[in-house]
Design a protein around this motif. Structure first.
Motif, PDB file in Angstrom:
ATOM      1  N   ARG A  33       0.838  -1.208   0.000  1.00 51.71           N
ATOM      2  CA  ARG A  33       0.000   0.000   0.000  1.00 51.71           C
ATOM      3  C   ARG A  33       0.867   1.249   0.000  1.00 51.71           C
ATOM      4  NH1 ARG A  33      -1.583   0.807   5.011  1.00 51.71           N
ATOM      5  NH2 ARG A  33      -2.359  -1.343   5.102  1.00 51.71           N
ATOM      6  N   GLU A  34       1.918   1.224   0.789  1.00 54.17           N
ATOM      7  CA  GLU A  34       2.800   2.396   0.877  1.00 54.17           C
ATOM      8  C   GLU A  34       3.527   2.665  -0.432  1.00 54.17           C
ATOM      9  OE1 GLU A  34       3.953   2.130   5.658  1.00 54.17           O
ATOM     10  OE2 GLU A  34       5.370   1.431   4.130  1.00 54.17           O
ATOM     11  N   ARG A  35       3.887   1.606  -1.125  1.00 52.86           N
ATOM     12  CA  ARG A  35       4.699   1.760  -2.331  1.00 52.86           C
ATOM     13  C   ARG A  35       3.859   2.154  -3.541  1.00 52.86           C
ATOM     14  NH1 ARG A  35       9.846  -0.517  -1.851  1.00 52.86           N
ATOM     15  NH2 ARG A  35      10.029  -0.747  -4.108  1.00 52.86           N
ATOM     16  N   GLY A  36       2.645   1.611  -3.646  1.00 50.49           N
ATOM     17  CA  GLY A  36       1.848   1.854  -4.835  1.00 50.49           C
ATOM     18  C   GLY A  36       2.488   1.203  -6.054  1.00 50.49           C
ATOM     19  N   GLY A  37       1.996   1.532  -7.214  1.00 52.21           N
ATOM     20  CA  GLY A  37       2.557   0.984  -8.446  1.00 52.21           C
ATOM     21  C   GLY A  37       2.225  -0.485  -8.629  1.00 52.21           C
TER      22      GLY A  37
ATOM     23  N   LEU B 162      -4.379  -9.275   3.264  1.00 56.43           N
ATOM     24  CA  LEU B 162      -3.497  -8.824   2.191  1.00 56.43           C
ATOM     25  C   LEU B 162      -4.099  -7.678   1.375  1.00 56.43           C
ATOM     26  CD1 LEU B 162      -2.202 -12.309   1.017  1.00 56.43           C
ATOM     27  CD2 LEU B 162      -0.772 -10.453   1.896  1.00 56.43           C
ATOM     28  N   GLU B 163      -5.346  -7.344   1.678  1.00 58.35           N
ATOM     29  CA  GLU B 163      -6.044  -6.261   0.967  1.00 58.35           C
ATOM     30  C   GLU B 163      -6.087  -6.528  -0.534  1.00 58.35           C
ATOM     31  OE1 GLU B 163      -4.269  -2.550   2.199  1.00 58.35           O
ATOM     32  OE2 GLU B 163      -4.314  -3.118   4.322  1.00 58.35           O
ATOM     33  N   MET B 164      -6.465  -7.760  -0.885  1.00 55.79           N
ATOM     34  CA  MET B 164      -6.540  -8.180  -2.280  1.00 55.79           C
ATOM     35  C   MET B 164      -7.897  -8.840  -2.531  1.00 55.79           C
ATOM     36  SD  MET B 164      -2.747  -9.933  -2.701  1.00 55.79           S
ATOM     37  CE  MET B 164      -2.908 -10.245  -4.470  1.00 55.79           C
ATOM     38  N   ASP B 165      -8.571  -8.426  -3.580  1.00 57.72           N
ATOM     39  CA  ASP B 165      -9.828  -9.082  -3.945  1.00 57.72           C
ATOM     40  C   ASP B 165      -9.579 -10.497  -4.445  1.00 57.72           C
ATOM     41  OD1 ASP B 165     -11.353  -6.839  -3.295  1.00 57.72           O
ATOM     42  OD2 ASP B 165     -11.156  -5.979  -5.306  1.00 57.72           O
ATOM     43  N   THR B 166      -8.537 -10.641  -5.266  1.00 59.92           N
ATOM     44  CA  THR B 166      -8.171 -11.945  -5.824  1.00 59.92           C
ATOM     45  C   THR B 166      -6.726 -12.239  -5.442  1.00 59.92           C
ATOM     46  OG1 THR B 166      -9.651 -11.628  -7.726  1.00 59.92           O
ATOM     47  CG2 THR B 166      -7.943 -13.318  -7.927  1.00 59.92           C
ATOM     48  N   LEU B 167      -6.514 -13.337  -4.736  1.00 63.33           N
ATOM     49  CA  LEU B 167      -5.167 -13.715  -4.328  1.00 63.33           C
ATOM     50  C   LEU B 167      -4.411 -14.288  -5.522  1.00 63.33           C
ATOM     51  CD1 LEU B 167      -5.961 -15.426  -0.902  1.00 63.33           C
ATOM     52  CD2 LEU B 167      -5.211 -13.069  -1.311  1.00 63.33           C
TER      53      LEU B 167
END
Length: 328
Positions: free
Chosen positions: A70-74, A111-116
């Protein structure tokens, strides 16, 4: 940092990854600030593959990874997690669709991911691999969009060979290092034929192959290298690759003269793994930036000589093989 194809997924990953067990738990004191810095450093050096599990610190490892991403983005790195060890007892009956779905939902939140990207069955009982309905559950979860792909993390060669009979299994995570060489004999060839990715875990034999330990080294009470020395908590093969500690120390001293130049023994051991084309990614752990930077630099070493490869094999045959080869 060079990349390798992650099996038949169409994705590429760095050949050195980041094993995130150590920043979660079971390796002594966990320092979140150092762990987060280690992750950032690994990604800065070109690492694009992170391996974790829902039980590493009861989800703490997954949450740290999410924070860094999250901090890094991209562009996100490829993140692999595992499921199944949350069961109170390791029984095939526990691997229901409902349980797997709940574990995966929890990891998606952590993990804050909709799809792992990848979910791996986490060293389940051997008999599980003879139950197609469990892999059908994973197919269903994939169809629901909760996971992109699935694989397995195994203890034994038998389990790996059985797992890749299932067409949906895209990867196998297995212990592979200079002190655990049995996968070379048969499994690697079959995995390559089926285009299955291989994740080499415990690449430094729990630090033995760093060359930094002695018979007087003290491990914390929260470190599996103390509390699981004889397999008290989980499979003993996960601790020092199942090699008796004193035997491992003796073998390390035979390896030490093979390391030349500015390379550390840990880097030499990682470069040995990368000599095998069947391996997709090795996943050493790192609890601070210096370790992460050193691990990534192993990929820059030149190929090992034929003489060095033969000597490592001879050391394995003489010192290690009787203790580990037929067990796993």
């Amino acid at each position: 940092m060079r990349s390798r194809d992650f099996g038949r997924t169409g994705r590429k990953v760095s050949e050195i990854g980041f094993g995130a067990w150590a920043i979660g738990a079971s390796w002594g004191e966990v320092n979140d600030e150092e762990g987060l810095a280690a992750l950032h450093t690994a990604l800065d050096t070109g690492v694009t593959f992170i391996d974790t599990a829902d039980v590493y610190g009861d989800g703490h490892s997954e949450k740290l990874i999410a924070k860094v991403v999250r901090e890094r983005g991209g562009e996100r790195p490829f993140i692999a997690t595992k499921a199944g060890r949350r069961l109170p007892a390791q029984t095939v009956a526990g691997y229901t669709f409902e349980n797997l779905s709940a574990y995966i939902d929890r990891s998606r939140t952590n993990l804050e991911m909709d799809t792992l990207d990848l979910v791996q069955l986490h060293c389940p009982p051997t008999d599980l691999y003879y139950h197609p309905e469990i892999f059908e559950s994973l197919d269903k979860l994939k169809a629901q969009g909760k996971i992109r792909d699935y694989g397995v993390s195994v203890e034994r060669i038998e389990e790996a060979l059985k797992a890749i009979e299932y067409p949906g299994v895209v990867s196998v995570q297995i212990i592979f290092n200079a002190f655990r060489q049995r996968p070379i004999e048969h499994f690697f060839k079959l995995a390559q034929e089926k285009n299955v990715a291989i994740i080499a875990r415990v690449p430094l034999a729990s630090g033995l192959l760093s060359g930094k330990f002695t018979k007087d080294t003290q491990f914390a009470a929260t470190d599996h290298r103390l509390f699981n020395r004889n397999g008290e908590a989980f499979d003993v093969g996960e601790t020092f690759s199942g090699v008796p500690y004193e035997i491992g120390l003796e073998a390390v001293e035979r390896v030490r003269p093979l390391v030349s130049g500015d390379a550390s023994m840990a880097q030499f051991a990682l470069r040995w793994i990368l000599m095998f084309d069947a391996v997709t990614v090795a996943i050493p752990g790192a609890r601070n930036p210096a370790q992460a930077r050193s691990n990534a630099a192993a990929a820059e070493l030149p190929p090992l000589s034929d003489d060095a490869m033969q000597e490592i094999r001879a050391i394995y045959e003489s010192f290690i093989k009787p203790y580990v080869h037929q067990r796993w």
